[in-house]
Design a protein around this motif. Structure first.
Motif, mmCIF file in Angstrom:
data_model
loop_
_atom_site.group_PDB
_atom_site.id
_atom_site.type_symbol
_atom_site.label_atom_id
_atom_site.label_comp_id
_atom_site.label_asym_id
_atom_site.label_seq_id
_atom_site.Cartn_x
_atom_site.Cartn_y
_atom_site.Cartn_z
ATOM 1 N N ARG A 52 0.841 -1.215 0.000
ATOM 2 C CA ARG A 52 0.000 0.000 0.000
ATOM 3 C C ARG A 52 0.869 1.256 0.000
ATOM 4 O O ARG A 52 0.564 2.232 -0.684
ATOM 5 C CB ARG A 52 -0.938 -0.024 1.209
ATOM 6 C CG ARG A 52 -2.085 -1.014 1.076
ATOM 7 C CD ARG A 52 -3.095 -0.865 2.204
ATOM 8 N NE ARG A 52 -2.545 -1.285 3.480
ATOM 9 C CZ ARG A 52 -2.568 -2.545 3.917
ATOM 10 N NH1 ARG A 52 -3.088 -3.498 3.165
ATOM 11 N NH2 ARG A 52 -2.065 -2.865 5.095
ATOM 12 N N GLU A 54 3.919 1.515 -1.196
ATOM 13 C CA GLU A 54 4.538 1.629 -2.521
ATOM 14 C C GLU A 54 3.541 2.170 -3.547
ATOM 15 O O GLU A 54 3.887 2.992 -4.400
ATOM 16 C CB GLU A 54 5.045 0.252 -2.956
ATOM 17 C CG GLU A 54 5.856 0.285 -4.231
ATOM 18 C CD GLU A 54 6.461 -1.071 -4.571
ATOM 19 O OE1 GLU A 54 6.852 -1.252 -5.731
ATOM 20 O OE2 GLU A 54 6.536 -1.930 -3.675
ATOM 21 N N LYS A 55 2.306 1.742 -3.423
ATOM 22 C CA LYS A 55 1.268 2.223 -4.327
ATOM 23 C C LYS A 55 1.022 3.715 -4.133
ATOM 24 O O LYS A 55 0.883 4.463 -5.100
ATOM 25 C CB LYS A 55 -0.027 1.434 -4.092
ATOM 26 C CG LYS A 55 -1.136 1.769 -5.079
ATOM 27 C CD LYS A 55 -2.360 0.903 -4.848
ATOM 28 C CE LYS A 55 -3.467 1.249 -5.846
ATOM 29 N NZ LYS A 55 -4.678 0.406 -5.621
ATOM 30 N N ARG A 56 0.980 4.161 -2.848
ATOM 31 C CA ARG A 56 0.789 5.592 -2.575
ATOM 32 C C ARG A 56 1.952 6.405 -3.125
ATOM 33 O O ARG A 56 1.759 7.465 -3.713
ATOM 34 C CB ARG A 56 0.669 5.829 -1.070
ATOM 35 C CG ARG A 56 -0.663 5.454 -0.465
ATOM 36 C CD ARG A 56 -0.841 6.082 0.909
ATOM 37 N NE ARG A 56 0.224 5.719 1.824
ATOM 38 C CZ ARG A 56 0.211 4.638 2.589
ATOM 39 N NH1 ARG A 56 -0.819 3.808 2.534
ATOM 40 N NH2 ARG A 56 1.209 4.369 3.411
ATOM 41 N N GLY A 58 3.965 5.604 -5.608
ATOM 42 C CA GLY A 58 3.890 5.619 -7.070
ATOM 43 C C GLY A 58 2.849 6.593 -7.565
ATOM 44 O O GLY A 58 3.064 7.321 -8.545
ATOM 45 N N SER A 59 1.708 6.618 -6.886
ATOM 46 C CA SER A 59 0.636 7.557 -7.249
ATOM 47 C C SER A 59 1.097 8.992 -7.058
ATOM 48 O O SER A 59 0.820 9.866 -7.892
ATOM 49 C CB SER A 59 -0.600 7.279 -6.391
ATOM 50 O OG SER A 59 -1.605 8.228 -6.643
ATOM 51 N N ALA A 60 1.815 9.242 -5.961
ATOM 52 C CA ALA A 60 2.304 10.594 -5.686
ATOM 53 C C ALA A 60 3.297 11.032 -6.758
ATOM 54 O O ALA A 60 3.210 12.151 -7.277
ATOM 55 C CB ALA A 60 2.964 10.641 -4.312
ATOM 56 N N ALA A 62 3.629 10.038 -9.839
ATOM 57 C CA ALA A 62 2.946 10.284 -11.118
ATOM 58 C C ALA A 62 2.224 11.622 -11.085
ATOM 59 O O ALA A 62 2.278 12.397 -12.054
ATOM 60 C CB ALA A 62 1.968 9.146 -11.405
ATOM 61 N N ALA A 63 1.559 11.917 -9.964
ATOM 62 C CA ALA A 63 0.828 13.181 -9.845
ATOM 63 C C ALA A 63 1.780 14.378 -9.835
ATOM 64 O O ALA A 63 1.528 15.400 -10.473
ATOM 65 C CB ALA A 63 -0.017 13.169 -8.574
ATOM 66 N N CYS A 81 -4.825 19.965 -3.760
ATOM 67 C CA CYS A 81 -4.159 19.518 -2.527
ATOM 68 C C CYS A 81 -4.606 20.360 -1.336
ATOM 69 O O CYS A 81 -4.803 19.826 -0.228
ATOM 70 C CB CYS A 81 -2.639 19.582 -2.689
ATOM 71 S SG CYS A 81 -1.961 18.333 -3.805
ATOM 72 N N TYR A 179 -0.421 13.576 0.109
ATOM 73 C CA TYR A 179 -0.110 12.185 -0.219
ATOM 74 C C TYR A 179 0.569 11.445 0.925
ATOM 75 O O TYR A 179 1.077 10.338 0.746
ATOM 76 C CB TYR A 179 0.763 12.132 -1.481
ATOM 77 C CG TYR A 179 -0.041 12.365 -2.744
ATOM 78 C CD1 TYR A 179 -0.508 11.303 -3.510
ATOM 79 C CD2 TYR A 179 -0.379 13.652 -3.143
ATOM 80 C CE1 TYR A 179 -1.266 11.512 -4.652
ATOM 81 C CE2 TYR A 179 -1.141 13.882 -4.284
ATOM 82 C CZ TYR A 179 -1.576 12.812 -5.028
ATOM 83 O OH TYR A 179 -2.339 13.023 -6.153
#
Length: 308
Positions: A52, A54-56, A58-60, A62-63, A81, A179
């Motif tokens: 979870r 790592e997913k957060r 990665g999402s951050a 990319a954003a 934000c 994030y």
């Protein structure tokens, strides 16, 4: 004072509990089977938490990269934000956010403000990459840092007061807070911490390699960026005049930085070149407040060593 009736009641309650049969608490140690089962379950939980996180992350990333693409995208991302961190997370109404947004547009929104946001995002990306960097990637990070600093300090849109926002810890901006990111302590969290960037990250690898030419170039790049920072941080009211801070830099700090550079070069092994440069420096900066200390430094370097 406690009454007789109260004491009687307390005594009766105590007798009641004393009359109850004693129940021994069951105490047992973990068996090897228990340990294995718990360790397997803990491993599953750890893997889930790591996945979870790592997913957060990665999402951050990319954003942040998408938002850093333009001033307008950076500003749009900033508004989203702010809405999350300062309004949704604090259970404030949508009307509260609209009111804040209107005030922000009147008081803060400008080309310079939007550009600051973009620079913050770029430095935040660099900070995250540095925290996750593998050994041997110092050169790439250093190159990116110098490029980012040149972009900031050479940006014609920014004015002196706006550089204050770039002093902020990027891991505490609304971008990072939205994030759930935290500082890792591996990279200076503000692009304006030039000394930390150079002394802790850019210069040490060059000194370790004893690359005198590259070390000189990097140090002189630092000095030029320091000069530019002082120049724009407190711009003089009259554009034809230099600010007092910039004058102090030229008269006091820059000569000290030049002296420290030659000391470092001497210690890296180019003793003759550094010694000649230090002698010229002493002659050129006679009257500097640190000249007595400089002469002591120079004398210590010229003193024969026991092994010589």
């Amino acid at each position: 004072m406690t009454s007789f009736n109260t004491l009687s009641k307390l005594t009766a309650i105590s007798c009641f509990f004393l009359a109850l049969p004693k129940v021994e608490a069951e105490v047992s140690a973990l068996s090897e089977g228990d340990r294995q089962a718990l360790m397997e379950r803990l491993k599953e939980l750890q893997e889930g938490a790591g996945g979870r996180a790592e997913k957060r992350a990665g999402s951050a990333l990319a954003a942040f990269r998408a938002a850093a693409g333009s001033d307008d995208k950076a500003h749009e991302f900033y508004l989203s934000c702010v809405e999350k961190v300062r309004f949704q997370d604090e259970k404030k109404s949508a009307q509260d956010f609209r009111d804040w947004k209107r005030r922000h547009k009147d008081r803060e929104d400008s080309d310079g403000f939007r550009r600051v946001l973009r620079h913050q995002l770029n430095w935040l990306l660099l900070t995250i990459d540095a925290a996750n960097a593998k050994e041997g990637s110092e050169s790439e990070l250093s190159t990116r840092a110098v490029t980012a600093l040149d972009a900031i300090l050479g940006d014609p849109v920014l004015e002196g007061p706006q550089f204050g926002a770039l002093e902020q810890d990027v891991t505490k901006t609304v971008f990072a807070l939205a994030y759930g990111l935290r500082g890792e302590g591996k990279w200076p969290v503000s692009p304006m911490k030039l000394e930390d960037v150079y002394k802790k990250h850019i210069l040490p690898p060059l000194a370790e390699k004893k690359d005198v030419a590259a070390y000189r170039n990097a140090w002189r790049k630092w000095m030029s960026q320091e000069a530019k920072l002082q120049e724009v941080r407190a711009a003089a009211p009259d554009k034809g005049e230099r600010s007092a801070a910039y004058e102090r830099f030229l008269v006091e700090k820059r000569p000290q930085m030049l002296w420290d550079l030659e000391k470092a070069i001497f210690e890296m092994g180019d003793q003759k070149g550094a010694a000649l440069a230090m002698l010229s420096h002493l002659e050129a900066h006679a009257g500097h407040k640190n000249e007595i200390q400089w002469t002591k430094d120079f004398a210590a370097y010229l003193e024969p060593k026991p092994s010589e």
